[in-house]
Design an enzyme around this catalytic site. Structure first.
Site, short mmCIF file in Angstrom:
data_model
loop_
_atom_site.label_atom_id
_atom_site.label_comp_id
_atom_site.label_asym_id
_atom_site.label_seq_id
_atom_site.Cartn_x
_atom_site.Cartn_y
_atom_site.Cartn_z
N HIS A 238 0.97 -1.17 0.20
CA HIS A 238 -0.07 0.09 0.06
C HIS A 238 0.65 1.46 -0.22
O HIS A 238 1.60 1.45 0.73
CB HIS A 238 -0.93 -0.09 1.20
CG HIS A 238 -1.56 1.00 1.29
ND1 HIS A 238 -2.11 1.86 2.36
CD2 HIS A 238 -2.91 1.73 0.13
CE1 HIS A 238 -2.73 2.94 2.08
NE2 HIS A 238 -3.07 2.26 1.15
N GLU A 265 1.29 -0.28 -4.45
CA GLU A 265 -0.25 -0.33 -4.98
C GLU A 265 0.32 1.55 -4.64
O GLU A 265 0.74 1.96 -3.66
CB GLU A 265 -1.26 -0.11 -4.05
CG GLU A 265 -2.41 -0.15 -4.03
CD GLU A 265 -2.64 1.51 -3.53
OE1 GLU A 265 -4.28 1.83 -3.50
OE2 GLU A 265 -2.11 1.76 -2.41
N ASP A 267 -1.25 5.73 -6.11
CA ASP A 267 -2.66 6.38 -6.18
C ASP A 267 -1.93 7.47 -7.39
O ASP A 267 -0.86 7.86 -6.98
CB ASP A 267 -2.71 7.31 -4.98
CG ASP A 267 -3.40 6.62 -3.79
OD1 ASP A 267 -4.34 5.91 -3.33
OD2 ASP A 267 -2.24 6.36 -3.15
N HIS A 280 -1.08 10.47 -3.01
CA HIS A 280 -2.77 10.12 -1.76
C HIS A 280 -3.73 10.69 -2.09
O HIS A 280 -4.69 11.56 -2.59
CB HIS A 280 -2.24 9.08 -1.11
CG HIS A 280 -3.49 8.94 -0.35
ND1 HIS A 280 -4.17 9.96 0.98
CD2 HIS A 280 -4.24 8.16 -0.52
CE1 HIS A 280 -4.90 9.22 0.82
NE2 HIS A 280 -5.13 7.97 0.90
#
Length: 625
Positions: A238, A265, A267, A280
């Site tokens: 993450h 992962e 953003d 993010h």
């Protein structure tokens, strides 16, 4: 994409075993079936019942013959090979392998995963040594055009292949990803394969005589995100390894990759001038030294920001990457991306993201997810080849229906609602849809989700989850390990800094972090405003039934004018006291700062802060002498 009751049943059996038997259960799970369920197509199936080599099998070098119902290859030197099959992006390669004679335990056989039909370099193989319990007993490796080895992944088998022993080997390949199964148990996974446009399959022998039986090549559906029986959950880091490095940076990506994450992962959001950046939050305030909305800042302004020092001084100067930079790093250094389109995007903004993915030649290594349904619809219209995942904070009334409507490859909800409705996992699997819940950092919850049969887990602790996977697969947990990434040992900090407690622990059931004996939370910023000037010790203890691991980091809080100024401004003192203190500080009258703070303690300045302000001022006064 079609999925079958066979795989669902296999996963259910493995899940039940995990619940009943605990950590050792997965070692007994069955590997990929020899049957070909719906959506799978057998391309090659040979039991060598004849007396000659099968039609279309090409001996490149060495001695290859059919004998006693098996294919036998002999190589006294070199990498001797036989090629067959056809080029496939998604396939399972399985066979029963037996070493008949070896020059030494380091000699090997291999499954050629992408090999020119004439055997020319380069090629990729999945290797097994007869001494398969060595640390490199199993390998994924490339023979480069120049004739050198590029070994990307290694593992040890649970027991030696030896000689005279049948081992069922299976390699499941999806594009650049592959899983290595040894007697039905996954040993390792790679995301580093470099695929050609026309490479076929092959068998290799090196310094040995090896026999093969029941060779089968099965073309698979493209959804390689569904977890085969015998495999652990996919590890998804993450925001990179965000518990050990500044999130959404290439540093966090590298640490996540080294930790064993299968996916990173991150953003993506657009800058003011339309460049997709990895971030993010809607603003840069929390994770950089800048302020403002990312969408109001140009790419040049964003690249000038420090995106590392908020986490720890050790990472000062780390920059916010563009999506193009992140993909280039993954392409050249390995790894795949679970990319979240963050917040509302126009069709043109999604088109720019797709353009970057294609320009970086990463369409087969990027999985797009979002909470934004419109962003997923745009992605499907613009790039139907990209797999899609829908993020949800709660479960839809009918997840299967929305998965079909949005052409989803995965449905990715928060873990809590999923555990409350466990039947959703089987429903989605029956529809051919993977399930990858977020964001889970607890070993107890990993165990519950694994028992449900989820395909992947998004976590801030990729190293720990990878270690947990390894323990579950091998049925014997290694001892826990722990390391402190931040604050680094020997670091000097001032009170204006708020380093994040970065801890990497593996194979641990419980992790306790204490600062000078008082509990603190890992992954959270340290408040230095109440600490005395001088050395402080962070101590982490990781425990499991296998033992205890301890790590310490000693850092120093230094009195500095900047740090004292920050302390005064954030102390909660009334405005008059703040003005008086800052004016004395600016003039360098540290003794007066100390006197004023002591006199106003508990009156105009909270007593807790007044004591620290006075102590820092006296320390600065002594430095003047």
């Amino acid at each position: 994409m079609p999925h079958t009751l066979w795989r669902t049943a296999s996963r259910a059996v493995a899940a039940l075993g995990a619940v009943v038997l605990g950590a050792g259960a997965l070692s007994a799970a069955a590997g990929p079936s020899s049957a070909a369920p719906a959506g799978e197509k057998v391309i090659v199936s040979e039991d060598f019942s004849g007396s000659a080599l099968p039609e279309g099998w090409r001996v490149v070098d060495g001695t290859w013959k059919v004998q006693d119902g098996r294919l036998v290859g002999t190589a006294t030197s070199g990498n001797n090979k036989i090629t067959f099959g056809r080029h496939l992006d998604d396939f399972r390669f399985e066979a029963t392998v037996r070493f008949e004679k070896v020059a030494e335990p380091t000699r090997w056989e291999a499954f050629g995963l992408d090999v020119p039909a004439d055997g020319a370099r380069p090629w990729w193989i999945a290797t097994m040594r007869s001494g398969s319990t060595a640390s490199n007993g199993l390998e994924f490796a490339q023979m480069t055009t120049a004739g050198s080895w590029n070994v990307t992944d290694t593992a040890a088998a649970p027991y030696a292949a030896g000689t005279g022993r049948d081992i069922k080997v299976s390699i499941e390949v999806h594009g650049n990803q592959a899983r290595w199964f040894f007697d039905g148990q996954q040993m390792m996974r790679t995301t580093s394969l470099v695929r050609s446009a026309d490479g076929v399959q092959a068998l290799f022998v090196n310094g040995s005589t090896v026999s093969f039986d029941d060779v089968k090549i099965t073309e698979l559906p493209g959804n390689g995100y569904l977890r085969p029986a015998g495999s652990p959950v996919t590890v998804i880091a993450h925001r990179g390894a965000s518990s050990a490095a500044p999130e959404n940076t290439l540093v966090a990506q590298e640490i996540g990759r080294r930790a064993g994450a299968d996916f990173i992962e991150n953003d993506v959001q657009p800058s003011k001038d339309g460049v997709p950046f990895v971030l993010h939050d809607g603003t840069v305030d929390r994770t950089t030294d800048g302020t403002g909305s990312i969408r109001n800042l140009t790419s040049a302004q964003l690249k000038a920001l420090d995106a590392g020092s908020w986490f720890s001084p050790h990472y000062t100067g780390v920059r916010m990457p563009t999506l193009a930079e992140q993909l280039a790093d993954l392409r050249t250094r390995g790894g795949d991306l679970l990319l979240e389109i963050k917040g509302a995007h126009t069709r043109d903004q999604v088109a720019k993201i797709v353009q970057v993915i294609r320009e970086q030649n990463m369409t087969k290594r990027v999985f797009v997810q979002s909470f934004e349904v419109e962003a997923l619809k745009y992605t499907y219209e613009l790039a139907p080849e990209l797999p899609l995942g829908l993020l949800r904070s709660s479960l839809d009334a009918d997840p299967v229906a929305i998965a079909k409507e949005l052409h989803l490859t995965a449905y990715n909800p928060s873990s809590g609602p999923l555990l409350a409705r466990p039947g959703v996992v089987a429903d989605l699997h029956n529809a051919g849809v993977a399930v990858m819940p977020w964001t889970v950092d607890s070993a107890a919850t990993w165990k519950s989700l694994d028992a449900l049969g989820v395909d992947g887990i998004i976590t801030n602790r990729p190293a720990e989850l990878a270690g947990w996977n390894n323990a579950m697969l091998h049925g014997a947990r290694p001892k826990p390990t722990v390391d402190i990434a931040s604050p680094a040992n020997g670091t000097t900090l001032d009170r204006a800094q708020r380093p994040v407690v970065g801890v990497a622990a593996a194979n641990a059931d419980n992790v306790q972090v204490k600062l000078d004996g008082a509990p603190v939370a890992p992954g959270k910023p340290l408040d230095l405003t109440g600490l005395s000037v001088g050395e402080h010790t962070l101590r982490v203890k990781a425990t499991s039934p296998k033992g205890t691991a301890v790590a310490t980091s000693t850092f120093t809080v230094a009195a500095t004018p900047a740090g004292l100024g920050h302390l005064i401004i954030t102390s909660g003192a009334d405005q008059g006291a703040v003005s008086a203190l800052t004016s004395k500080l600016a003039a360098g009258r540290y003794d007066q700062v100390a006197q004023y703070a002591t006199a106003q303690s508990g009156k105009h300045i909270p007593a807790r802060y007044a004591t620290v302000i006075a102590a820092d001022a006296l320390a600065l006064r002594s430095q003047q002498s």
